[in-house]
Design an enzyme around this catalytic site. Structure first.
Site, PDB file in Angstrom:
ATOM      1  N   HIS A  49       0.872  -1.184   0.000  1.00  0.00           N
ATOM      2  CA  HIS A  49       0.000   0.000   0.000  1.00  0.00           C
ATOM      3  C   HIS A  49       0.904   1.227   0.000  1.00  0.00           C
ATOM      4  CE1 HIS A  49      -3.671  -1.910   2.125  1.00  0.00           C
ATOM      5  NE2 HIS A  49      -2.800  -2.886   1.966  1.00  0.00           N
ATOM      6  N   TYR A 218      -5.940  -7.521  -1.380  1.00  0.00           N
ATOM      7  CA  TYR A 218      -6.171  -6.332  -2.217  1.00  0.00           C
ATOM      8  C   TYR A 218      -5.725  -6.526  -3.657  1.00  0.00           C
ATOM      9  CZ  TYR A 218      -1.327  -5.299  -0.556  1.00  0.00           C
ATOM     10  OH  TYR A 218      -0.004  -5.351  -0.206  1.00  0.00           O
TER      11      TYR A 218
HETATM   12  P1  FAD Z   1      14.560  -2.567   2.034  1.00  0.00           P
HETATM   13  O1  FAD Z   1      13.406  -2.362   1.127  1.00  0.00           O
HETATM   14  O2  FAD Z   1      14.691  -3.851   2.786  1.00  0.00           O
HETATM   15  O3  FAD Z   1      15.871  -2.313   1.203  1.00  0.00           O
HETATM   16  C1  FAD Z   1      17.164  -2.531   1.706  1.00  0.00           C
HETATM   17  C2  FAD Z   1      18.095  -2.701   0.512  1.00  0.00           C
HETATM   18  O4  FAD Z   1      19.448  -2.709   0.978  1.00  0.00           O
HETATM   19  C3  FAD Z   1      17.885  -4.021  -0.238  1.00  0.00           C
HETATM   20  O5  FAD Z   1      17.770  -3.770  -1.616  1.00  0.00           O
HETATM   21  C4  FAD Z   1      19.128  -4.830   0.118  1.00  0.00           C
HETATM   22  O6  FAD Z   1      19.496  -5.734  -0.911  1.00  0.00           O
HETATM   23  C5  FAD Z   1      20.163  -3.732   0.321  1.00  0.00           C
HETATM   24  N1  FAD Z   1      21.284  -4.118   1.207  1.00  0.00           N
HETATM   25  C6  FAD Z   1      21.205  -4.747   2.398  1.00  0.00           C
HETATM   26  N2  FAD Z   1      22.427  -4.924   2.919  1.00  0.00           N
HETATM   27  C7  FAD Z   1      23.311  -4.398   2.022  1.00  0.00           C
HETATM   28  C8  FAD Z   1      24.732  -4.289   2.009  1.00  0.00           C
HETATM   29  N3  FAD Z   1      25.495  -4.766   2.994  1.00  0.00           N
HETATM   30  N4  FAD Z   1      25.318  -3.686   0.953  1.00  0.00           N
HETATM   31  C9  FAD Z   1      24.557  -3.174  -0.076  1.00  0.00           C
HETATM   32  N5  FAD Z   1      23.205  -3.276  -0.110  1.00  0.00           N
HETATM   33  C10 FAD Z   1      22.588  -3.872   0.940  1.00  0.00           C
HETATM   34  N6  FAD Z   1       5.341  -1.159   3.806  1.00  0.00           N
HETATM   35  C11 FAD Z   1       4.424  -0.273   3.319  1.00  0.00           C
HETATM   36  O7  FAD Z   1       4.678   0.944   3.322  1.00  0.00           O
HETATM   37  N7  FAD Z   1       3.223  -0.712   2.835  1.00  0.00           N
HETATM   38  C12 FAD Z   1       2.895  -2.049   2.811  1.00  0.00           C
HETATM   39  O8  FAD Z   1       1.798  -2.406   2.358  1.00  0.00           O
HETATM   40  C13 FAD Z   1       3.840  -2.995   3.311  1.00  0.00           C
HETATM   41  N8  FAD Z   1       3.561  -4.332   3.301  1.00  0.00           N
HETATM   42  C14 FAD Z   1       4.502  -5.200   3.784  1.00  0.00           C
HETATM   43  C15 FAD Z   1       4.192  -6.579   3.805  1.00  0.00           C
HETATM   44  C16 FAD Z   1       5.108  -7.487   4.319  1.00  0.00           C
HETATM   45  C17 FAD Z   1       4.744  -8.943   4.370  1.00  0.00           C
HETATM   46  C18 FAD Z   1       6.372  -7.021   4.799  1.00  0.00           C
HETATM   47  C19 FAD Z   1       7.388  -8.004   5.358  1.00  0.00           C
HETATM   48  C20 FAD Z   1       6.676  -5.668   4.775  1.00  0.00           C
HETATM   49  C21 FAD Z   1       5.738  -4.740   4.285  1.00  0.00           C
HETATM   50  N9  FAD Z   1       6.000  -3.369   4.276  1.00  0.00           N
HETATM   51  C22 FAD Z   1       5.085  -2.488   3.803  1.00  0.00           C
HETATM   52  C23 FAD Z   1       7.265  -2.858   4.845  1.00  0.00           C
HETATM   53  C24 FAD Z   1       8.296  -2.597   3.800  1.00  0.00           C
HETATM   54  O9  FAD Z   1       8.482  -3.711   2.986  1.00  0.00           O
HETATM   55  C25 FAD Z   1       9.637  -2.199   4.433  1.00  0.00           C
HETATM   56  O10 FAD Z   1       9.416  -1.340   5.511  1.00  0.00           O
HETATM   57  C26 FAD Z   1      10.484  -1.491   3.389  1.00  0.00           C
HETATM   58  O11 FAD Z   1      10.863  -2.400   2.384  1.00  0.00           O
HETATM   59  C27 FAD Z   1      11.716  -0.847   4.005  1.00  0.00           C
HETATM   60  O12 FAD Z   1      12.445  -0.176   2.998  1.00  0.00           O
HETATM   61  P2  FAD Z   1      14.001   0.040   3.147  1.00  0.00           P
HETATM   62  O13 FAD Z   1      14.435   0.750   1.911  1.00  0.00           O
HETATM   63  O14 FAD Z   1      14.317   0.619   4.468  1.00  0.00           O
HETATM   64  O15 FAD Z   1      14.614  -1.426   3.177  1.00  0.00           O
END
Ligand code: FAD
Length: 380
Positions: A49, A218
């Protein structure tokens, strides 16, 4: 990129938060590069979402219309009793969200959204196959070493590297995230089977059972040609090393069988389903130190029950980019202070409510989440 090159700002991770930070900092004129461990991204079977709070950021990036064209626009978030089908709440979205909160509320395939985000970035600034393995903080820069043998010196480093963040580890020490005691099953549903049931599948509905077990279901496309669900189920433990494992229709029947006919049809139409542990951390007491700063799941991971985890990561990116723009990169410590001050209470509140899994189960006003505008919120 050749060995030991210097960049002004290095973002570690090109996930949903990192890609947003890259787009906004680049647009603001910073010499920023992103380093992502994955060799490429694939269309993982999951939906997401995106609230009006974050569509306003995509407006700034220039992607709002594109995402709105791809995603589904539910008129309501319904909460329903999983056995009787009784409506527990009907939260208005659709045109109401556009008018009251200032942007659309969409549900979309996560891979489709991420692909749109990545394609819009300057491709020579996003480096795939760069897994960060070592960080050395020096007087006037940070030396980043990657698994592929490359080393990059960076003026500032933004840890957008998710729940197992290497930057978080550098700041706060090694500590595995905690298993929350909950898992989620995720499935994209066979639409032909769904339609054959003759039942109506609402574009955005959360089905609830005792002990807060639930299925959030959804549409992920504007024409509703793809339907998805994610569950929340308490379990005794998670014994797998992998980040997810296969589940089955039989397992879904065992957990949710003999429910409302729409739920039964949803489970009948399930072909492939995986299950994932929901991991957690307590709110961190440190968001940045020196030239290192965290955003998104690296900083405040949460159970996904408010559908706002990625939204918080993208909001972080927007406020961090604004803070750095306001102070200039040379005053990064002030920028990081402003950023944390603007973000800490809101992210912690969302993290707490998300973990409690109470959001929109009863009628409530979601304006404090959706009407928020990260592009104009005042910075201290
Ligand atoms: P991530 O998306 O996890 O990205 C981190 C990135 O860093 C990755 O690409 C990874 O490969 C990279 N990385 C990691 N370590 C290293 C390293 N050492 N060196 C280089 N690269 C690295 N959120 C919503 O807003 N709406 C929703 O509907 C929703 N539904 C969800 C449903 C589920 C089942 C889950 C589990 C989560 C959901 N979320 C939702 C939450 C959302 O997925 C996360 O909060 C979000 O992905 C966080 O974004 P981020 O960029 O912080 O981390």
């Amino acid at each position: 990129m050749t060995t030991i090159e210097k960049v002004d700002i290095a973002i570690i991770g090109a996930g949903l938060g990192g890609a947003a930070a890259m787009a906004l900092l680049y647009k603001a004129g910073f010499a920023v590069h992103t380093f992502e461990q994955a060799p490429e991204f694939t269309r993982l079977g999951a939906g997401i979402h995106i609230g009006p709070n974050v569509m306003k950021i995509f407006r700034e990036i220039g992607l709002e219309q594109h995402l709105a064209d791809v995603g589904s626009h539910p008129d309501y978030w319904f909460s329903r009793d999983g056995n009787t089908g009784e409506y527990l709440s009907k939260i208005r979205l659709g045109d109401f969200a556009k008018k009251e909160y200032g942007a659309p509320y969409i549900t979309i395939h996560r891979g489709d959204m991420h692909a749109v985000q990545i394609e819009a970035l300057p491709q020579d600034r996003v480096h795939f196959g760069y897994k960060l393995v070592d960080i050395e903080e020096r007087e006037d820069e940070v030396l980043l070493s990657f698994e592929n043998g490359q080393q990059i010196a960076a003026g500032l480093v933004i840890g957008a590297d998710g729940i197992n963040s290497a930057i978080r580890e550098k700041l706060l020490g090694v500590e595995k995230p905690r298993f929350s005691g909950w898992i989620g099953h995720r499935a994209l549903i066979n639409m032909d089977k769904l339609r054959a049931s003759g039942l109506e599948f609402e574009p955005c509905v959360k089905w609830w059972w005792e002990a807060s077990r639930h299925i959030m279901a959804y549409a992920t496309k504007r024409d509703h040609s793809e339907y998805y669900y994610v569950t929340g189920v308490p379990v005794d433990g998670w014994e797998h090393e992998a980040s997810f494992v296969d589940s089955s229709r039989e397992e879904m029947e065992a957990i949710f069988g003999s429910s409302h006919p729409v739920v039964n049809a949803l489970i009948d139409a399930t072909e492939e389903v995986t299950k994932w542990p929901f991991l957690n951390r307590d709110p961190l007491n440190l968001w940045s130190r020196g030239r290192l700063c965290l955003l998104g799941d690296a900083c405040h991971p949460m159970r996904p029950h408010m559908a706002q985890g990625a939204c918080m990561a993208i909001e972080d990116a927007a406020v961090l980019a604004r803070s750095l723009t306001e102070t200039g990169e040379e005053n990064y410590e002030e920028a990081f202070r402003i950023y944390e001050e603007a973000r800490r209470d809101r992210a912690t509140k969302v993290q707490t409510i998300s973990n409690a899994n109470t959001w929109l189960k009863e009628p409530e006003d979601p304006a404090w989440v959706y009407a928020y505008d990260p592009m104009t919120v005042s910075l201290g």
